[in-house]
Motif scaffolding. Structure first.
Motif, mmCIF file in Angstrom:
data_model
loop_
_atom_site.group_PDB
_atom_site.id
_atom_site.type_symbol
_atom_site.label_atom_id
_atom_site.label_comp_id
_atom_site.label_asym_id
_atom_site.label_seq_id
_atom_site.Cartn_x
_atom_site.Cartn_y
_atom_site.Cartn_z
ATOM 1 N N TYR A 1 5.933 5.325 2.629
ATOM 2 C CA TYR A 1 4.730 5.729 3.361
ATOM 3 C C TYR A 1 3.613 4.794 2.909
ATOM 4 O O TYR A 1 3.148 4.860 1.774
ATOM 5 N N CYS A 2 3.217 3.907 3.811
ATOM 6 C CA CYS A 2 2.294 2.844 3.418
ATOM 7 C C CYS A 2 1.100 2.716 4.360
ATOM 8 O O CYS A 2 0.267 1.832 4.189
ATOM 9 N N GLN B 1 -2.756 10.789 7.429
ATOM 10 C CA GLN B 1 -3.240 12.024 8.046
ATOM 11 C C GLN B 1 -2.092 12.729 8.772
ATOM 12 O O GLN B 1 -1.567 12.229 9.773
ATOM 13 N N VAL B 2 -1.715 13.910 8.264
ATOM 14 C CA VAL B 2 -0.637 14.708 8.850
ATOM 15 C C VAL B 2 -1.228 15.595 9.934
ATOM 16 O O VAL B 2 -2.044 16.478 9.640
ATOM 17 N N ASP B 3 -0.847 15.340 11.163
ATOM 18 C CA ASP B 3 -1.406 16.087 12.298
ATOM 19 C C ASP B 3 -0.696 17.426 12.447
ATOM 20 O O ASP B 3 0.011 17.693 13.415
ATOM 21 N N TYR B 4 -0.888 18.273 11.433
ATOM 22 C CA TYR B 4 -0.223 19.580 11.401
ATOM 23 C C TYR B 4 -0.928 20.411 10.338
ATOM 24 O O TYR B 4 -1.783 19.905 9.600
ATOM 25 N N PHE B 5 -0.570 21.691 10.219
ATOM 26 C CA PHE B 5 -1.229 22.529 9.222
ATOM 27 C C PHE B 5 -0.417 22.663 7.937
ATOM 28 O O PHE B 5 -0.891 23.237 6.956
ATOM 29 N N THR C 1 0.848 -1.181 0.000
ATOM 30 C CA THR C 1 0.000 0.000 0.000
ATOM 31 C C THR C 1 0.890 1.240 0.000
ATOM 32 O O THR C 1 1.654 1.458 0.931
ATOM 33 N N VAL C 2 0.790 2.007 -1.040
ATOM 34 C CA VAL C 2 1.634 3.198 -1.182
ATOM 35 C C VAL C 2 0.767 4.439 -1.049
ATOM 36 O O VAL C 2 -0.261 4.575 -1.725
ATOM 37 N N VAL C 3 1.171 5.343 -0.177
ATOM 38 C CA VAL C 3 0.441 6.598 0.013
ATOM 39 C C VAL C 3 0.696 7.503 -1.181
ATOM 40 O O VAL C 3 1.848 7.771 -1.540
ATOM 41 N N THR C 4 -0.367 7.972 -1.832
ATOM 42 C CA THR C 4 -0.241 8.882 -2.971
ATOM 43 C C THR C 4 -0.687 10.298 -2.638
ATOM 44 O O THR C 4 -0.511 11.211 -3.443
ATOM 45 N N GLU C 5 -1.271 10.467 -1.459
ATOM 46 C CA GLU C 5 -1.687 11.800 -1.014
ATOM 47 C C GLU C 5 -1.757 11.823 0.505
ATOM 48 O O GLU C 5 -1.814 10.778 1.157
ATOM 49 N N PHE C 6 -1.693 13.017 1.042
ATOM 50 C CA PHE C 6 -1.793 13.197 2.480
ATOM 51 C C PHE C 6 -3.017 14.060 2.789
ATOM 52 O O PHE C 6 -3.536 14.770 1.915
ATOM 53 N N ILE C 7 -3.459 13.980 4.030
ATOM 54 C CA ILE C 7 -4.558 14.825 4.514
ATOM 55 C C ILE C 7 -4.012 15.684 5.651
ATOM 56 O O ILE C 7 -3.562 15.158 6.674
ATOM 57 N N LEU C 8 -4.017 16.993 5.446
ATOM 58 C CA LEU C 8 -3.543 17.911 6.480
ATOM 59 C C LEU C 8 -4.681 18.183 7.458
ATOM 60 O O LEU C 8 -5.720 18.739 7.076
ATOM 61 N N ARG D 1 6.314 10.935 11.245
ATOM 62 C CA ARG D 1 5.522 10.048 12.106
ATOM 63 C C ARG D 1 4.728 9.035 11.289
ATOM 64 O O ARG D 1 4.277 8.020 11.810
ATOM 65 N N LEU D 2 4.528 9.315 9.996
ATOM 66 C CA LEU D 2 3.734 8.434 9.141
ATOM 67 C C LEU D 2 4.589 7.450 8.356
ATOM 68 O O LEU D 2 4.050 6.590 7.652
ATOM 69 N N ALA D 3 5.902 7.559 8.466
ATOM 70 C CA ALA D 3 6.790 6.699 7.679
ATOM 71 C C ALA D 3 6.738 5.260 8.167
ATOM 72 O O ALA D 3 6.610 4.989 9.361
ATOM 73 N N CYS D 4 6.850 4.328 7.229
ATOM 74 C CA CYS D 4 6.841 2.896 7.560
ATOM 75 C C CYS D 4 8.267 2.357 7.607
ATOM 76 O O CYS D 4 8.561 1.278 7.072
ATOM 77 N N ALA D 5 9.171 3.102 8.194
ATOM 78 C CA ALA D 5 10.575 2.690 8.262
ATOM 79 C C ALA D 5 11.227 3.403 9.436
ATOM 80 O O ALA D 5 10.631 4.285 10.079
ATOM 81 N N ASP D 6 12.443 3.008 9.709
ATOM 82 C CA ASP D 6 13.216 3.620 10.788
ATOM 83 C C ASP D 6 13.561 5.058 10.412
ATOM 84 O O ASP D 6 14.101 5.324 9.325
ATOM 85 N N THR D 7 13.259 6.010 11.281
ATOM 86 C CA THR D 7 13.497 7.429 10.994
ATOM 87 C C THR D 7 14.630 8.011 11.838
ATOM 88 O O THR D 7 14.751 9.227 11.944
ATOM 89 N N THR D 8 15.450 7.154 12.433
ATOM 90 C CA THR D 8 16.516 7.632 13.311
ATOM 91 C C THR D 8 17.466 8.574 12.587
ATOM 92 O O THR D 8 17.825 9.643 13.104
ATOM 93 N N VAL D 9 17.883 8.185 11.366
ATOM 94 C CA VAL D 9 18.810 9.027 10.598
ATOM 95 C C VAL D 9 18.169 10.367 10.284
ATOM 96 O O VAL D 9 18.795 11.423 10.415
ATOM 97 N N ASN D 10 16.903 10.342 9.880
ATOM 98 C CA ASN D 10 16.206 11.592 9.566
ATOM 99 C C ASN D 10 16.126 12.507 10.773
ATOM 100 O O ASN D 10 16.339 13.723 10.654
#
Length: 318
Positions: free
Chosen positions: A173-174, A178-182, A11-18, A191-200
């Motif tokens: 992003y799978c 929903q992006v909890d921000y404006f 499942t690949v995210v093609t859009e986000f919801i702010l 927060r929505l990534a489906c992977a380790d975000t330590t480097v980021n």
């Protein structure tokens, strides 16, 4: 941070919801009007400064006002990247934003924001040279050098924005979209990534938080030397003019850097204060810049009067 989601990686995210700013529904119309007026005033105020610096021959050849004109240009574009989308949150319009649109907003937000960060540092350096090295100032800071430094700030900002956008959107992003921000900003999107975000998160801390804190420290050191030099000025009028010029810049720098450092040195935070603090430095600061620089800067006010007087005289001649 290690992340595991049950959502299939197919499942690949093609859009986000702010999701936007949290607000009581009864205040929706009022908030729409407030942010709409802020946006219009921001554009008009900064455009006025930009045109004043360009039109007045006493201003557009001086490094201090070249930097001020660039700041106004940046404020207009930064506001345009953020506020129109924020205004839509208070309307029935869809809150969806395409994946590419989200990446573009994040890039331009960090490109323009970091360029502004570097520009504030250049403005402090310019004031330091003007007050602490007045005899050598025309040699140390001329129009050519000022142009080179501004171009360097733009290039550095573009590189910064590219790094942040690439690192953020190379992740899969799978799951929830929903992006909890404006806006599409790094902490909320990660927060929505489906992977380790330590480097980021580490890069965000170093590239944004530490760089912003370092620039802010350099600015404070510059102003410590400036204040020391101002206190050596013998005439009260000279001290007043120097404090007035520097005070306006220091005020703008403080209201920009402090909220920025608050957010990006706490990249993993989910505090409800983050949204309000972000609104302050992304929406309110671009509005305050023209007000502070026109109300506290005698030369800008004099230039506005000369332009108005010139137009008035031209109208009478006709």
């Amino acid at each position: 941070m290690e992340k595991t989601r049950n959502t299939s990686l197919d499942t690949v995210v093609t859009e986000f919801i702010l999701l936007g700013l949290s607000h009581p529904p009864r205040l929706r119309t009022l908030l729409f009007l407030v942010f709409f007026v802020i946006y219009i005033l921001t554009q008009l105020g900064n455009l006025l400064i930009l045109l004043t610096v360009w039109a007045d021959p006493k201003l557009h050849t001086r490094p201090m006002y070249i930097l001020l004109g660039v700041l106004s240009f940046l404020d207009m574009w930064l506001s345009s990247v953020i506020v129109p989308r924020l205004i839509l949150d208070f309307t029935p319009a869809s809150k969806r934003i395409p994946f590419g649109g989200c990446a573009a907003q994040l890039y331009f937000f960090h490109f323009l924001g970091s360029t502004q960060c570097f520009l504030y540092t250049l403005m402090a350096y310019d004031r330091y040279l003007a007050i602490c090295q007045p005899l050598r100032y025309p040699t140390l800071m001329n129009g050519r050098l000022c142009t080179i430094l501004v171009a360097g700030a733009w290039v550095a900002g573009s590189i910064h924005g590219s790094i942040q956008a690439t690192l953020t959107f190379r992740l899969p992003y799978c799951g929830p979209n929903q992006v909890d921000y404006f806006i599409c900003d790094i902490p909320a999107v990660l927060r929505l990534a489906c992977a380790d975000t330590t480097v980021n998160e580490l890069v965000t801390f170093v590239d944004i938080g530490v760089v912003a804190a370092s620039c802010f420290t350099l600015i404070l050191l510059s102003y410590a030397n400036i204040i020391h030099a101002i206190l050596q000025i013998r005439t009260a009028d000279g001290r007043r003019r120097a404090f007035s010029t520097c005070g306006s810049h220091l005020t703008v720098v403080t209201v920009y850097y402090v909220p920025c450092i608050f957010i990006y040195l706490r990249a993993g935070s989910r505090s409800p204060l983050d949204g309000a603090v972000a609104v302050f430095y992304t929406v309110v600061t671009p509005l305050l810049n023209p007000l502070i620089y026109t109300l506290r800067n005698q030369e800008v006010k004099s230039a506005l009067k000369r332009i108005a007087a010139g137009r008035g005289a031209g109208s009478e001649d006709k």
